[in-house]
Scaffold this motif. Sequence first.
Motif, PDB file in Angstrom:
ATOM      1  N   LEU A   1       0.848  -1.194   0.000  1.00 56.53           N
ATOM      2  CA  LEU A   1       0.000   0.000   0.000  1.00 56.53           C
ATOM      3  C   LEU A   1       0.878   1.238   0.000  1.00 56.53           C
ATOM      4  N   ASN A   2       0.636   2.129  -0.953  1.00 51.74           N
ATOM      5  CA  ASN A   2       1.368   3.394  -1.014  1.00 51.74           C
ATOM      6  C   ASN A   2       0.490   4.483  -0.414  1.00 51.74           C
ATOM      7  N   PHE A   3       0.893   4.985   0.723  1.00 50.37           N
ATOM      8  CA  PHE A   3       0.101   5.937   1.492  1.00 50.37           C
ATOM      9  C   PHE A   3       0.518   7.355   1.113  1.00 50.37           C
ATOM     10  N   THR A   4      -0.415   8.142   0.579  1.00 49.20           N
ATOM     11  CA  THR A   4      -0.133   9.527   0.187  1.00 49.20           C
ATOM     12  C   THR A   4      -1.262  10.433   0.662  1.00 49.20           C
ATOM     13  N   ARG A   5      -0.996  11.699   0.732  1.00 51.43           N
ATOM     14  CA  ARG A   5      -2.050  12.655   1.092  1.00 51.43           C
ATOM     15  C   ARG A   5      -3.056  12.786  -0.041  1.00 51.43           C
ATOM     16  N   ASP A   6      -2.614  12.646  -1.292  1.00 59.20           N
ATOM     17  CA  ASP A   6      -3.579  12.616  -2.395  1.00 59.20           C
ATOM     18  C   ASP A   6      -4.532  11.439  -2.221  1.00 59.20           C
ATOM     19  N   GLY A   7      -3.972  10.309  -1.778  1.00 56.34           N
ATOM     20  CA  GLY A   7      -4.816   9.148  -1.527  1.00 56.34           C
ATOM     21  C   GLY A   7      -5.803   9.408  -0.403  1.00 56.34           C
ATOM     22  N   LEU A   8      -5.364  10.126   0.645  1.00 58.53           N
ATOM     23  CA  LEU A   8      -6.275  10.487   1.730  1.00 58.53           C
ATOM     24  C   LEU A   8      -7.380  11.416   1.244  1.00 58.53           C
ATOM     25  N   ASP A   9      -7.015  12.355   0.353  1.00 59.50           N
ATOM     26  CA  ASP A   9      -8.034  13.246  -0.213  1.00 59.50           C
ATOM     27  C   ASP A   9      -9.047  12.452  -1.041  1.00 59.50           C
ATOM     28  N   ASP A  10      -8.553  11.488  -1.819  1.00 55.63           N
ATOM     29  CA  ASP A  10      -9.458  10.646  -2.601  1.00 55.63           C
ATOM     30  C   ASP A  10     -10.366   9.827  -1.682  1.00 55.63           C
ATOM     31  N   ALA A  11      -9.787   9.344  -0.583  1.00 58.05           N
ATOM     32  CA  ALA A  11     -10.582   8.577   0.373  1.00 58.05           C
ATOM     33  C   ALA A  11     -11.660   9.444   1.009  1.00 58.05           C
ATOM     34  N   THR A  12     -11.309  10.695   1.327  1.00 63.84           N
ATOM     35  CA  THR A  12     -12.285  11.630   1.887  1.00 63.84           C
ATOM     36  C   THR A  12     -13.452  11.810   0.929  1.00 63.84           C
ATOM     37  N   ALA A  13     -13.132  11.967  -0.355  1.00 63.11           N
ATOM     38  CA  ALA A  13     -14.183  12.143  -1.365  1.00 63.11           C
ATOM     39  C   ALA A  13     -15.020  10.878  -1.507  1.00 63.11           C
ATOM     40  N   SER A  14     -14.392   9.708  -1.444  1.00 65.72           N
ATOM     41  CA  SER A  14     -15.127   8.449  -1.570  1.00 65.72           C
ATOM     42  C   SER A  14     -16.101   8.260  -0.413  1.00 65.72           C
ATOM     43  N   VAL A  15     -15.630   8.550   0.794  1.00 66.64           N
ATOM     44  CA  VAL A  15     -16.500   8.406   1.960  1.00 66.64           C
ATOM     45  C   VAL A  15     -17.661   9.391   1.875  1.00 66.64           C
ATOM     46  N   GLN A  16     -17.369  10.631   1.448  1.00 67.13           N
ATOM     47  CA  GLN A  16     -18.443  11.610   1.318  1.00 67.13           C
ATOM     48  C   GLN A  16     -19.454  11.177   0.257  1.00 67.13           C
ATOM     49  N   ARG A  17     -18.979  10.597  -0.812  1.00 70.06           N
ATOM     50  CA  ARG A  17     -19.886  10.109  -1.860  1.00 70.06           C
ATOM     51  C   ARG A  17     -20.822   9.030  -1.303  1.00 70.06           C
ATOM     52  N   LEU A  18     -20.282   8.154  -0.473  1.00 68.74           N
ATOM     53  CA  LEU A  18     -21.127   7.117   0.135  1.00 68.74           C
ATOM     54  C   LEU A  18     -22.136   7.716   1.106  1.00 68.74           C
ATOM     55  N   LEU A  19     -21.710   8.696   1.892  1.00 66.41           N
ATOM     56  CA  LEU A  19     -22.642   9.356   2.800  1.00 66.41           C
ATOM     57  C   LEU A  19     -23.764  10.037   2.019  1.00 66.41           C
ATOM     58  N   ASP A  20     -23.392  10.703   0.926  1.00 67.88           N
ATOM     59  CA  ASP A  20     -24.392  11.378   0.098  1.00 67.88           C
ATOM     60  C   ASP A  20     -25.361  10.367  -0.505  1.00 67.88           C
ATOM     61  N   PHE A  21     -24.835   9.233  -0.923  1.00 68.30           N
ATOM     62  CA  PHE A  21     -25.679   8.198  -1.506  1.00 68.30           C
ATOM     63  C   PHE A  21     -26.662   7.658  -0.468  1.00 68.30           C
ATOM     64  N   ARG A  22     -26.173   7.350   0.717  1.00 71.48           N
ATOM     65  CA  ARG A  22     -27.070   6.824   1.743  1.00 71.48           C
ATOM     66  C   ARG A  22     -28.147   7.835   2.092  1.00 71.48           C
ATOM     67  N   ARG A  23     -27.759   9.101   2.166  1.00 67.29           N
ATOM     68  CA  ARG A  23     -28.735  10.137   2.489  1.00 67.29           C
ATOM     69  C   ARG A  23     -29.757  10.270   1.361  1.00 67.29           C
ATOM     70  N   ARG A  24     -29.299  10.164   0.119  1.00 62.90           N
ATOM     71  CA  ARG A  24     -30.221  10.284  -1.006  1.00 62.90           C
ATOM     72  C   ARG A  24     -31.255   9.161  -0.993  1.00 62.90           C
ATOM     73  N   VAL A  25     -30.797   7.955  -0.687  1.00 63.24           N
ATOM     74  CA  VAL A  25     -31.727   6.825  -0.631  1.00 63.24           C
ATOM     75  C   VAL A  25     -32.704   7.002   0.526  1.00 63.24           C
ATOM     76  N   ARG A  26     -32.211   7.417   1.680  1.00 58.76           N
ATOM     77  CA  ARG A  26     -33.099   7.636   2.827  1.00 58.76           C
ATOM     78  C   ARG A  26     -34.165   8.687   2.538  1.00 58.76           C
ATOM     79  N   ASP A  27     -33.755   9.724   1.807  1.00 60.32           N
ATOM     80  CA  ASP A  27     -34.648  10.858   1.580  1.00 60.32           C
ATOM     81  C   ASP A  27     -35.484  10.725   0.318  1.00 60.32           C
ATOM     82  N   ALA A  28     -35.308   9.650  -0.423  1.00 59.83           N
ATOM     83  CA  ALA A  28     -36.041   9.487  -1.683  1.00 59.83           C
ATOM     84  C   ALA A  28     -37.543   9.456  -1.429  1.00 59.83           C
ATOM     85  N   SER A  29     -38.285  10.127  -2.281  1.00 60.24           N
ATOM     86  CA  SER A  29     -39.744  10.090  -2.188  1.00 60.24           C
ATOM     87  C   SER A  29     -40.228   8.680  -2.489  1.00 60.24           C
ATOM     88  N   THR A  30     -41.303   8.283  -1.852  1.00 62.79           N
ATOM     89  CA  THR A  30     -41.831   6.942  -2.047  1.00 62.79           C
ATOM     90  C   THR A  30     -42.654   6.880  -3.323  1.00 62.79           C
TER      91      THR A  30
END
Length: 478
Positions: free
Chosen positions: A307-336
């Motif tokens: 594993l090559n650990f870089t700050r760019d990789g940490l930034d990408d990880a931050t974006a990936s986690v935020q994308r998952l949070l946004d996805f979960r929130r979108r599904v929770r908030d979806a109109s029925t």
Amino acid sequence: MKLHDSLTRQTRPFEPLRAGRVAVYGCGPTVYDFAHIGNFRTFAVYDLLHRHLRWRGHEVDFLVNFTDVDDKTITGAAGAGLPLGEHTETFVKAFLDDAGTLGFLPFSSHPRATAHIPAMVAFVERLVEQGSAYLAPDGSVYYAVASFDDYGRLSGKGGEEDAARARIDAEDFDKRDPRDFALWKPAQPVDREVGAVWDSPWGPGRPGWHLECSVMATSLLGDTIDIHMGGEDLLFPHHENEIAQSEAATGQPFARFWVHVKHLKVDARKMSKSLGNFHTVRELLNEGYDPAAIRWTLLSAHYRSELNFTRDGLDDATASVQRLLDFRRRVRDASTATGGGGGLAALAGEHLGAFGRALDDDLNVPRALAALWTLVREVNTELDDAGGKMAGEDRDAVLDALAGMDAVLGVLDLAEASRTVAGADEERVRALVDAREQARADRDFATADRIRDELAAEGIRLEDTPQGTRWTRVRTGP
């Protein structure tokens, strides 16, 4: 489930020795300093296996020891002018704090070497009595490597031709064979200075490092354990020596599977203090990175790949986690949606199955993440096509699949906790959000943008949804 076994050099089907109960021993930190991110790459893989075994329905006895007496801990205590126990306790607590910060499940126990000295003495006595160990003139007790015919089968090292390259203890003057290693060391002045001395049949002294893990593992988990884990740097001589002394003492196979985690590099270089790329978890947190991004990064590559650990990789990880949070929130908030559903439910089950099969295949995280991202992409496409609506059964199935995946990955709830604004902050942020919403209603967009920018500068991310404005705390950068 299959795991790669370092001993047989094969990826083999895994079944526990006792049905439903898995006994795992992971070599833990030597508590003379703060654990660094290279250590935590290994420990994150421990947690991944722990979570996956539990997710698959196993009861897991997972022990991760603390090496609290050895050359490094004694030297550190002496340098700090502290008793050994007081010195090591600082780093024990730091490890447990960091493990909690990264969302590790509590391991079954954290045995300390200093709590098992009588068992270590008894273990050495057994080896001496049967001729597998001998007392040297200086009071050391050494394991006689030549007495163990299979020495070297784990690493391929340690044969007679490798003796000159074998790592040996400093007190090697009375060894019969340069490969022999210390089971018991006679007390030195520095040992007495920090209180690292115990009585034994061979005089006052302390245990050797290799002995400690064998005794803790067999005492607490039995003569044969299911899985023994560690970083690849421990394969030789530490794990090789554990096998030799354990199997000589018990007459049983020591571990059925040996799982070793590959090294971590920082910016493609070996991590070291001299290069200035030696990082601890708390240093990265102080730079503004959140725990979920660090955890995601440590788990993102297959454990048998570097594993090559870089700050760019940490930034990408931050974006990936935020994308998952946004996805979960979108599904929770979806109109029925009205009418029939079930299509997305079937899709969620399919991708959850693919996720589980990937982890069953020697913890193949990259393939598991591919299944996760395919689910995200396909559900988002369906929501786009349906105007943000989905059937209730589909919503529940997608959220259940996501929760199942995160039960193993352990990032979403960790991220939510670290991003949520709490305490005194919340009242002020809520007031600013309300003021922004009023400004938007009044079409005072300049004021609305100013409030948004003010919150963004403080690391507060706003998201406008049909149910109102949500906010989360995100990293603003080092």
